[in-house]
Write an enzyme that holds these catalytic residues in place. Structure first.
Site, PDB file in Angstrom:
ATOM      1  N   GLU A 183      -9.382 -21.597   6.578  1.00 25.91           N
ATOM      2  CA  GLU A 183      -9.711 -22.485   7.696  1.00 25.91           C
ATOM      3  C   GLU A 183      -9.445 -21.898   9.070  1.00 25.91           C
ATOM      4  O   GLU A 183      -9.299 -22.643  10.042  1.00 25.91           O
ATOM      5  CB  GLU A 183      -8.909 -23.785   7.559  1.00 25.91           C
ATOM      6  CG  GLU A 183      -7.399 -23.675   7.822  1.00 25.91           C
ATOM      7  CD  GLU A 183      -6.570 -23.444   6.586  1.00 25.91           C
ATOM      8  OE1 GLU A 183      -5.351 -23.695   6.609  1.00 25.91           O
ATOM      9  OE2 GLU A 183      -7.139 -22.996   5.563  1.00 25.91           O
ATOM     10  N   GLU A 227     -12.218 -27.243   4.431  1.00 28.95           N
ATOM     11  CA  GLU A 227     -11.839 -26.293   5.484  1.00 28.95           C
ATOM     12  C   GLU A 227     -12.117 -26.869   6.868  1.00 28.95           C
ATOM     13  O   GLU A 227     -11.354 -26.627   7.811  1.00 28.95           O
ATOM     14  CB  GLU A 227     -12.581 -24.967   5.291  1.00 28.95           C
ATOM     15  CG  GLU A 227     -12.390 -24.323   3.928  1.00 28.95           C
ATOM     16  CD  GLU A 227     -10.926 -24.155   3.530  1.00 28.95           C
ATOM     17  OE1 GLU A 227     -10.051 -24.033   4.405  1.00 28.95           O
ATOM     18  OE2 GLU A 227     -10.654 -24.162   2.305  1.00 28.95           O
ATOM     19  N   ALA A 275     -11.593 -20.300   0.272  1.00 31.95           N
ATOM     20  CA  ALA A 275     -12.021 -20.264   1.658  1.00 31.95           C
ATOM     21  C   ALA A 275     -10.779 -20.312   2.541  1.00 31.95           C
ATOM     22  O   ALA A 275      -9.674 -20.580   2.071  1.00 31.95           O
ATOM     23  CB  ALA A 275     -12.946 -21.431   1.981  1.00 31.95           C
ATOM     24  N   GLU A 322      -3.637 -15.774   5.690  1.00 30.45           N
ATOM     25  CA  GLU A 322      -2.741 -16.753   5.076  1.00 30.45           C
ATOM     26  C   GLU A 322      -2.344 -16.257   3.684  1.00 30.45           C
ATOM     27  O   GLU A 322      -3.215 -15.824   2.924  1.00 30.45           O
ATOM     28  CB  GLU A 322      -3.416 -18.117   4.953  1.00 30.45           C
ATOM     29  CG  GLU A 322      -2.445 -19.187   4.486  1.00 30.45           C
ATOM     30  CD  GLU A 322      -3.048 -20.598   4.459  1.00 30.45           C
ATOM     31  OE1 GLU A 322      -2.308 -21.542   4.158  1.00 30.45           O
ATOM     32  OE2 GLU A 322      -4.256 -20.735   4.733  1.00 30.45           O
ATOM     33  N   GLU A 352      -1.961 -28.960   3.122  1.00 33.28           N
ATOM     34  CA  GLU A 352      -2.867 -28.842   1.985  1.00 33.28           C
ATOM     35  C   GLU A 352      -2.987 -30.140   1.188  1.00 33.28           C
ATOM     36  O   GLU A 352      -4.087 -30.552   0.828  1.00 33.28           O
ATOM     37  CB  GLU A 352      -2.437 -27.693   1.077  1.00 33.28           C
ATOM     38  CG  GLU A 352      -2.541 -26.323   1.727  1.00 33.28           C
ATOM     39  CD  GLU A 352      -3.947 -25.962   2.184  1.00 33.28           C
ATOM     40  OE1 GLU A 352      -4.917 -26.651   1.809  1.00 33.28           O
ATOM     41  OE2 GLU A 352      -4.074 -24.968   2.926  1.00 33.28           O
TER      42      GLU A 352
END
Length: 870
Positions: free
Chosen positions: A265, A299, A263, A122, A321
């Site tokens: 997901e 996440e 992090a 990402e 988000e």
């Protein structure tokens, strides 16, 4: 360089899609062979050109239906296939590429972290693995086969469920993973390495048993328990509050040391920065524990709000988000202190996001234009995006909001959706018209509410006049009226709450501000009230109401709402700052209002009524927080005034600080709310005591007897900020003890970077050569360089420009190795318009120096161009 912008208005559905993809990785850090076999479907019958994204690898060959294909053109950003002679609308596309993970310092695509190999895709990292339709609205089912040396890489992980594995010659082995849920390429993940493994399980509400696996570097298993407990806690909460259940047979988390973000997901295989996984009492602070719990939850919550439903295009990033940040904030509030979590979120928003709104990078939560997508992983998209969701929740209420969530999921599961899809579901489920509210998605900037009042004693009538105004921003000159929920309460001078009434009806405490100017009237008000405005921070706006000190003191003492009490304290701090900053600039002596000191003294006396809130109220705002209270930032003046306030508070209440410090005794370390609250207050007392005659002995003893990192770090911080005699010995002891542990040393680097010493820049420059520092590790960079440029404004903004030159040198190097981290670090440099003319000139000069670099990355180019244009 010439960088091409993309516009939301130009979105078009893809001419082709990929329904299934089989990936074969022959892993080796110096030479990884990737075979990508995709089933391609033509969606537009007239389309003859298939454009694939890809760069930063060695391209070997392309085949269509297992036959070599040569009708293509390559460029630096991708591959274009000429399919004019291909009649079939469905075909198999095979592409072979070669990667060198060990040399990939961008930490995008496939790269090496320590001895392990891992991915970060990402937003657009998958295109560094192979040529691909790398866009979030192309959803495919992934099957991944990984082959690697069994000794070096005993664990071979990818998305979904493990379906097969086996042994090969020459000490190699293979594993095959299959993800049954279609997903975009940005959610692909692969990890190979040798780890310690913590296993557990979770039984869903429907009775399915899910295997939970947490992978950490060898020797760190004793730091994994909290993350696992946090995961199970989040899974249970999501079922109970949102009715959402996990859908695969296994859920994996891998902690890696080299990671650009917090992090990721990726479906079923979350890859985490080790900072947000590893914790035990000796290495992690209370703040670290809470941060881990929050990020683990965030996440996990993405499984539904991000994975099962993804975003149609990257302009819709806040769809996943903003919503997921709201969900993780609610998780923390439901399982901890709602008031404390709200206060901490608002502090961050007011300090960081408001500054972004006022910067050259100002943008709506759904941007209209981007050059480099990584630049829009911003606090505006995340935190302000969450505030927009929170306002929806405020307007609809929990029941209707949850009905909207269920409808949104039912309508969009398995799809790539838009922000409009979400709002439409909320509108449909609630029956509430959200036409005007939608403007929050397209309008940038921080709205300002100016409130005035009028009291008619004869009619017992009180009026509030509210005027809304959003100043022009770098990206938008013209603004329109928003729908702003303004939560209020009225109090008497004695602190009694006054009922909100109008013509005999009890009113809702949320006022709907929709016009440029509105008057709200309240009846049966028998004395002039004190208004509590923007309770719980019901909208991400700035408030202008001319409070008297006495009114704020009343709210501080008597308001029912904890946020209102804390916010009253912030306004008192701000008044003291502004008045003393003016005195400083006029070369007058500084003064601290005795009535304000008395009010804070009373909070201290009553600390046992609410320990956490007392700590938050009596914590003096940081220099960066104070900077947002003035139009033109004076770094030196703010630092001097804050130091004066700090010393005054320390001396005025030194006996109380010492008494409370000695009263609080915690024999064992436990991560429970009551102990965290007590430690927080005790360490606040320590921070003030450091500026008294007791400082050196108390701080030194605190460090020597600390049995946990929270207390150790509190002592180090107090010694450093107060410049105590014990400071250097304590810092040296900490360094010697933890020099082999990068995450713990990050705390030490941050302390060094935020020292108040005049030679702090020289210290930071020397520490870049420290054995524990690694320039290619984003955590080390953020701890040392990031802390200096963001958290030491007095010295970063030194009038000789030395801080700016230092950061420019760092950015020039990062431009070649990790542009994404460079673009994060440049932020304080592009906000020159908030400073005096001399500093502005120096900052512009630094940006111009960067702009002349021949191979300037898109990440830096976009921000520098916007700053210099502004």
């Amino acid at each position: 360089m010439v960088a091409k912008a993309k516009y939301r208005k130009d979105y078009k559905t893809p001419d082709f899609t990929i329904t299934d993809i089989f990936l074969d990785f022959q892993l080796d850090p110096q030479r990884t062979l990737v075979t990508a076999k995709s089933l391609v479907k033509r969606l537009n019958p007239q389309a003859t050109q298939l454009r694939l994204d890809g760069h930063s690898f060695q391209f070997e060959q392309v085949q269509i239906n297992q036959q070599p294909f040569s009708q293509y053109q390559q460029d630096g950003e991708g591959l274009t296939l000429d399919l004019s002679e291909l009649a079939a609308d469905e075909f198999e596309l095979t592409i072979n590429t070669i990667l060198v993970p060990a040399e990939n310092t961008s930490l995008q695509g496939l790269y090496q972290s320590g001895e392990a190999l891992c991915t970060q895709c990402e937003a657009e990292g998958f295109r560094q693995i192979t040529y691909m339709l790398d866009r979030p609205d192309v959803l495919a089912r992934y099957t991944t086969r990984i082959v690697a040396d069994k000794t070096t890489y005993p664990y071979l992980l990818s998305n979904g469920n493990k379906v097969a594995c086996g042994e090969l010659a020459e000490g190699k082995h293979w594993v095959e993973w299959q993800d049954p849920f279609p997903k975009p390429s940005y959610l692909f993940a692969l990890v190979a390495g040798d780890f310690d493994l913590l296993q557990d399980h979770f039984v869903t509400r429907s009775g399915r048993q899910v295997t939970l696996e947490l992978f950490v570097d060898k020797g760190n298993l004793n730091r994994a328990d909290w993350a696992m407990a946090s995961l199970k806690k989040a899974m249970k909460w999501d079922e109970e509050r949102f009715g959402l259940e996990y859908d695969l047979d296994i859920y994996m988390i891998v902690a890696v040391d080299f990671f650009n973000m917090g992090a990721m997901e990726n479906k079923g295989l979350n890859i985490f920065n080790s900072k947000f996984v590893l914790a035990n009492p000796q290495t992690a602070t209370d703040e670290d524990y809470m941060g881990i719990e929050s990020v683990i939850a965030h996440e996990y919550f993405h499984n539904w709000t991000g994975n099962r439903i993804t975003c149609r295009d990257w302009f819709q990033l806040s769809l996943k988000e903003g919503l997921t940040v709201f969900r993780d904030q609610e998780f923390s509030s439901d399982t901890g202190s709602r008031a404390v979590n709200r206060i901490n979120n608002v502090r961050f928003l007011r300090t960081i996001q408001f500054a972004e709104d006022a910067s050259p990078m100002s943008h709506p939560i759904r941007p209209e234009k981007v050059i480099e997508m990584n630049n829009f992983y911003t606090v505006t998209v995340y935190e302000k995006g969450a505030e927009v969701i929170r306002m929806l929740h405020t307007l609809l209420g929990e029941q209707k909001f949850q009905a909207g969530m269920q409808l949104y999921i039912a309508q969009n599961d398995g799809k790539a959706a838009t922000c409009e899809d979400f709002v439409a579901a909320m509108e449909q489920a609630s029956g509430i018209d959200l036409s005007q509210f939608r403007r929050w998605y397209s309008q940038s900037g921080t709205p300002e509410l100016t409130v005035t009042d009028h009291y008619d004693a004869g009619k017992h009538c009180y009026q509030l006049t509210v005027v809304q105004h959003t100043p022009a921003t770098a990206d938008q000159m013209d603004k329109i009226n928003l729908h702003i929920p303004l939560k209020i309460a009225l109090y008497s001078e004695n602190g009694d709450k006054i009922s909100l009434q109008y013509e005999g009806r009890t009113l809702n405490d949320v006022l709907n501000v929709t016009q440029k100017e509105q008057v709200f009237e309240f009846h049966n008000v028998y004395q002039r009230p004190i208004p509590a405005l923007l309770c719980d921070f019901s909208a991400p706006v700035k408030l202008d109401y001319n409070y008297e000190v006495e009114q704020l003191v009343t709210l501080l003492q008597f308001a029912e709402n904890d946020f209102v009490r804390w916010d009253a304290a912030q306004m008192l701090w701000a008044k003291e700052l502004r008045e003393n900053l003016m005195r400083y600039q006029l070369e007058q002596s500084l003064q601290f209002s005795q009535s304000v000191l008395a009010a804070f003294g009373q909070v201290l006396v009553d600390y046992q009524q609410d320990i956490e809130l007392t700590t938050l109220i009596l914590t003096l705002p940081k220099e960066t927080e104070f900077a947002e209270k003035v139009k033109t930032i004076d770094p030196e003046g703010i630092a001097v005034v804050r130091d004066f306030m700090l010393h005054t508070l320390a001396q005025q209440f030194k006996q109380q600080w010492l008494k409370i410090y000695n009263q609080i005794k915690l024999e064992q370390y436990r991560v429970v709310p009551e102990d965290i609250a007590l430690r927080g207050l005790r360490n606040l007392c320590l921070s003030y005591l450091a500026f008294t005659e007791f400082g050196n002995s108390v701080v030194n003893q605190h460090y020597l007897y600390a049995n946990n990192m929270t207390d150790s770090l509190a002592a180090l911080n107090a010694a450093s900020k107060a410049g105590l005699a014990c400071r250097d010995n304590l810092l040296a002891d900490f360094e010697q003890k933890w020099q082999q542990d990068g995450l713990v040393m990050d705390k030490w680097f941050a302390l060094q970077a935020t020292r108040p010493d005049e030679n702090v820049l020289e210290i930071v420059q020397q520490l870049i050569s420290h054995p524990s520092f690694n320039f290619n590790n984003p955590n080390r960079l953020r701890a040392l360089v990031g802390s200096f440029v963001n958290q030491n404004p007095r010295h970063f903004h030194a009038i000789d420009g030395s801080g700016y030159r230092f950061l420019t040198d760092i950015l020039l190097k990062l431009n070649e190795t990790n542009p994404q981290v460079a673009a994060r670090l440049i932020e304080p440099l592009i906000r020159f318009n908030r400073y005096d003319e001399q500093r502005q000139t120096l900052m512009k000069r630094a940006l111009e120096r960067l702009s002349e670099v021949e191979n300037l990355s898109k990440d830096l180019f976009e921000k520098i161009e916007k700053a210099l244009q502004a």
